[in-house]
Design a protein around this motif. Structure first.
Motif, PDB file in Angstrom:
ATOM      1  N   ALA A 103       3.047  -0.817   4.825  1.00  9.32           N
ATOM      2  CA  ALA A 103       1.852  -1.566   4.451  1.00  9.32           C
ATOM      3  C   ALA A 103       0.671  -1.164   5.328  1.00  9.32           C
ATOM      4  O   ALA A 103      -0.456  -0.997   4.833  1.00  9.32           O
ATOM      5  CB  ALA A 103       2.116  -3.061   4.567  1.00  9.32           C
ATOM      6  N   GLN A 104       0.891  -0.989   6.613  1.00  5.75           N
ATOM      7  CA  GLN A 104      -0.189  -0.568   7.495  1.00  5.75           C
ATOM      8  C   GLN A 104      -0.690   0.820   7.130  1.00  5.75           C
ATOM      9  O   GLN A 104      -1.895   1.087   7.149  1.00  5.75           O
ATOM     10  CB  GLN A 104       0.273  -0.600   8.956  1.00  5.75           C
ATOM     11  CG  GLN A 104       0.412  -1.980   9.512  1.00  5.75           C
ATOM     12  CD  GLN A 104       0.926  -1.972  10.938  1.00  5.75           C
ATOM     13  OE1 GLN A 104       1.275  -0.929  11.480  1.00  5.75           O
ATOM     14  NE2 GLN A 104       0.974  -3.147  11.542  1.00  5.75           N
ATOM     15  N   ARG A 105       0.206   1.706   6.798  1.00  9.95           N
ATOM     16  CA  ARG A 105      -0.196   3.059   6.398  1.00  9.95           C
ATOM     17  C   ARG A 105      -1.018   3.030   5.112  1.00  9.95           C
ATOM     18  O   ARG A 105      -2.022   3.731   4.989  1.00  9.95           O
ATOM     19  CB  ARG A 105       1.060   3.928   6.228  1.00  9.95           C
ATOM     20  CG  ARG A 105       0.765   5.335   5.889  1.00  9.95           C
ATOM     21  CD  ARG A 105       0.108   6.012   7.062  1.00  9.95           C
ATOM     22  NE  ARG A 105      -0.155   7.390   6.697  1.00  9.95           N
ATOM     23  CZ  ARG A 105      -1.105   8.105   7.228  1.00  9.95           C
ATOM     24  NH1 ARG A 105      -1.858   7.608   8.159  1.00  9.95           N
ATOM     25  NH2 ARG A 105      -1.290   9.323   6.839  1.00  9.95           N
ATOM     26  N   LEU A 106      -0.601   2.188   4.163  1.00 11.54           N
ATOM     27  CA  LEU A 106      -1.336   2.048   2.909  1.00 11.54           C
ATOM     28  C   LEU A 106      -2.725   1.474   3.157  1.00 11.54           C
ATOM     29  O   LEU A 106      -3.725   1.970   2.611  1.00 11.54           O
ATOM     30  CB  LEU A 106      -0.557   1.151   1.943  1.00 11.54           C
ATOM     31  CG  LEU A 106      -1.240   0.843   0.617  1.00 11.54           C
ATOM     32  CD1 LEU A 106      -1.362   2.109  -0.215  1.00 11.54           C
ATOM     33  CD2 LEU A 106      -0.489  -0.225  -0.128  1.00 11.54           C
ATOM     34  N   ILE A 107      -2.816   0.462   3.992  1.00 11.25           N
ATOM     35  CA  ILE A 107      -4.116  -0.154   4.281  1.00 11.25           C
ATOM     36  C   ILE A 107      -5.039   0.846   4.985  1.00 11.25           C
ATOM     37  O   ILE A 107      -6.220   0.960   4.649  1.00 11.25           O
ATOM     38  CB  ILE A 107      -3.920  -1.434   5.123  1.00 11.25           C
ATOM     39  CG1 ILE A 107      -3.310  -2.518   4.248  1.00 11.25           C
ATOM     40  CG2 ILE A 107      -5.237  -1.909   5.716  1.00 11.25           C
ATOM     41  CD1 ILE A 107      -2.864  -3.744   5.004  1.00 11.25           C
ATOM     42  N   ASN A 138      -9.763   4.304   4.821  1.00  8.18           N
ATOM     43  CA  ASN A 138     -10.379   5.618   5.006  1.00  8.18           C
ATOM     44  C   ASN A 138     -10.944   6.162   3.708  1.00  8.18           C
ATOM     45  O   ASN A 138     -11.932   6.886   3.705  1.00  8.18           O
ATOM     46  CB  ASN A 138      -9.386   6.598   5.609  1.00  8.18           C
ATOM     47  CG  ASN A 138      -9.142   6.332   7.072  1.00  8.18           C
ATOM     48  OD1 ASN A 138      -9.967   5.757   7.754  1.00  8.18           O
ATOM     49  ND2 ASN A 138      -7.996   6.759   7.558  1.00  8.18           N
ATOM     50  N   ALA A 139     -10.297   5.828   2.598  1.00  3.71           N
ATOM     51  CA  ALA A 139     -10.747   6.352   1.310  1.00  3.71           C
ATOM     52  C   ALA A 139     -11.996   5.645   0.801  1.00  3.71           C
ATOM     53  O   ALA A 139     -12.853   6.268   0.188  1.00  3.71           O
ATOM     54  CB  ALA A 139      -9.625   6.224   0.281  1.00  3.71           C
ATOM     55  N   GLY A 195      17.194  -8.127   7.023  1.00  2.00           N
ATOM     56  CA  GLY A 195      15.774  -8.443   7.024  1.00  2.00           C
ATOM     57  C   GLY A 195      15.078  -8.016   8.302  1.00  2.00           C
ATOM     58  O   GLY A 195      13.921  -7.601   8.288  1.00  2.00           O
ATOM     59  N   LEU A 196      15.784  -8.106   9.422  1.00  2.00           N
ATOM     60  CA  LEU A 196      15.208  -7.710  10.698  1.00  2.00           C
ATOM     61  C   LEU A 196      14.964  -6.211  10.769  1.00  2.00           C
ATOM     62  O   LEU A 196      14.079  -5.743  11.471  1.00  2.00           O
ATOM     63  CB  LEU A 196      16.105  -8.147  11.851  1.00  2.00           C
ATOM     64  CG  LEU A 196      16.193  -9.662  12.093  1.00  2.00           C
ATOM     65  CD1 LEU A 196      17.199  -9.964  13.187  1.00  2.00           C
ATOM     66  CD2 LEU A 196      14.835 -10.212  12.457  1.00  2.00           C
ATOM     67  N   ARG A 197      15.761  -5.453  10.038  1.00  2.00           N
ATOM     68  CA  ARG A 197      15.575  -3.995  10.015  1.00  2.00           C
ATOM     69  C   ARG A 197      14.592  -3.574   8.927  1.00  2.00           C
ATOM     70  O   ARG A 197      13.879  -2.591   9.082  1.00  2.00           O
ATOM     71  CB  ARG A 197      16.912  -3.314   9.777  1.00  2.00           C
ATOM     72  CG  ARG A 197      17.847  -3.462  10.921  1.00  2.00           C
ATOM     73  CD  ARG A 197      19.092  -2.648  10.714  1.00  2.00           C
ATOM     74  NE  ARG A 197      20.051  -2.962  11.760  1.00  2.00           N
ATOM     75  CZ  ARG A 197      21.321  -3.178  11.562  1.00  2.00           C
ATOM     76  NH1 ARG A 197      21.811  -3.099  10.340  1.00  2.00           N
ATOM     77  NH2 ARG A 197      22.109  -3.464  12.555  1.00  2.00           N
ATOM     78  N   LEU A 198      14.595  -4.316   7.835  1.00  2.00           N
ATOM     79  CA  LEU A 198      13.761  -3.958   6.696  1.00  2.00           C
ATOM     80  C   LEU A 198      12.292  -4.339   6.912  1.00  2.00           C
ATOM     81  O   LEU A 198      11.386  -3.597   6.513  1.00  2.00           O
ATOM     82  CB  LEU A 198      14.301  -4.642   5.435  1.00  2.00           C
ATOM     83  CG  LEU A 198      13.662  -4.257   4.116  1.00  2.00           C
ATOM     84  CD1 LEU A 198      13.842  -2.773   3.867  1.00  2.00           C
ATOM     85  CD2 LEU A 198      14.264  -5.065   2.997  1.00  2.00           C
ATOM     86  N   PHE A 199      12.062  -5.469   7.558  1.00  2.00           N
ATOM     87  CA  PHE A 199      10.693  -5.955   7.731  1.00  2.00           C
ATOM     88  C   PHE A 199       9.804  -4.986   8.514  1.00  2.00           C
ATOM     89  O   PHE A 199       8.685  -4.710   8.082  1.00  2.00           O
ATOM     90  CB  PHE A 199      10.709  -7.338   8.389  1.00  2.00           C
ATOM     91  CG  PHE A 199       9.344  -7.937   8.500  1.00  2.00           C
ATOM     92  CD1 PHE A 199       8.675  -8.409   7.386  1.00  2.00           C
ATOM     93  CD2 PHE A 199       8.710  -8.024   9.727  1.00  2.00           C
ATOM     94  CE1 PHE A 199       7.423  -8.954   7.486  1.00  2.00           C
ATOM     95  CE2 PHE A 199       7.452  -8.560   9.839  1.00  2.00           C
ATOM     96  CZ  PHE A 199       6.811  -9.032   8.714  1.00  2.00           C
ATOM     97  N   PRO A 200      10.242  -4.440   9.642  1.00  2.00           N
ATOM     98  CA  PRO A 200       9.364  -3.477  10.342  1.00  2.00           C
ATOM     99  C   PRO A 200       9.061  -2.229   9.517  1.00  2.00           C
ATOM    100  O   PRO A 200       7.941  -1.698   9.576  1.00  2.00           O
ATOM    101  CB  PRO A 200      10.142  -3.114  11.606  1.00  2.00           C
ATOM    102  CG  PRO A 200      11.053  -4.255  11.828  1.00  2.00           C
ATOM    103  CD  PRO A 200      11.403  -4.763  10.463  1.00  2.00           C
ATOM    104  N   CYS A 201      10.012  -1.780   8.728  1.00  2.00           N
ATOM    105  CA  CYS A 201       9.764  -0.610   7.877  1.00  2.00           C
ATOM    106  C   CYS A 201       8.717  -0.925   6.814  1.00  2.00           C
ATOM    107  O   CYS A 201       7.812  -0.119   6.553  1.00  2.00           O
ATOM    108  CB  CYS A 201      11.059  -0.163   7.214  1.00  2.00           C
ATOM    109  SG  CYS A 201      12.274   0.457   8.383  1.00  2.00           S
TER     110      CYS A 201
END
Length: 114
Positions: free
Chosen positions: A14-18, A23-24, A3-9
């Motif tokens: 999510a940040q990239r999607l937002i 922008n769209a 979970g510690l490795r998966l959560f930052p990814c």
């Protein structure tokens, strides 16, 4: 541990999607709100003697569009773009011009009504 490795990814995704969605959709919303404000205010300028109801409706729509589109961006962008000294000088200059304009407009309105 996974979970510690998966959560930052997942957070980066999510940040990239937002950011992509903002922008769209946000920029066209701002542009169309400006276009709407121009249309409403030009309509108001072209009507010779608008009724009170028309004034209320058109100005309400203009205020709605101003708050819906650009909103507080005019307060946020200068903080990011300009250094403090330049920003303070600009705010002081804008304040003094608004006071001069209020005095001038007050004199024009008083002389117009007399």
């Amino acid at each position: 541990m996974l979970g510690l490795r998966l959560f930052p990814c997942l957070e980066l995704l999510a940040q990239r999607l937002i950011c992509t969605l903002l922008n769209a959709f946000r920029r066209p919303q701002i542009i169309w709100c400006f276009v709407g404000m121009i249309a409403v205010l030009c309509t108001l300028a072209l009507v010779d003697y608008p009724s009170l109801e028309l004034l209320i409706v058109l100005l309400s729509v203009a205020i709605l569009l101003a708050n819906l589109g650009p909103g507080v961006l005019n307060m946020v962008y200068p903080n990011e773009l300009f250094p403090t000294r330049m920003r303070a000088s600009g705010v002081g200059f804008a304040g003094s011009i608004s006071r001069i304009g209020a005095i001038f407009l007050g004199g024009v309105c008083v002389s117009y009504n007399s």
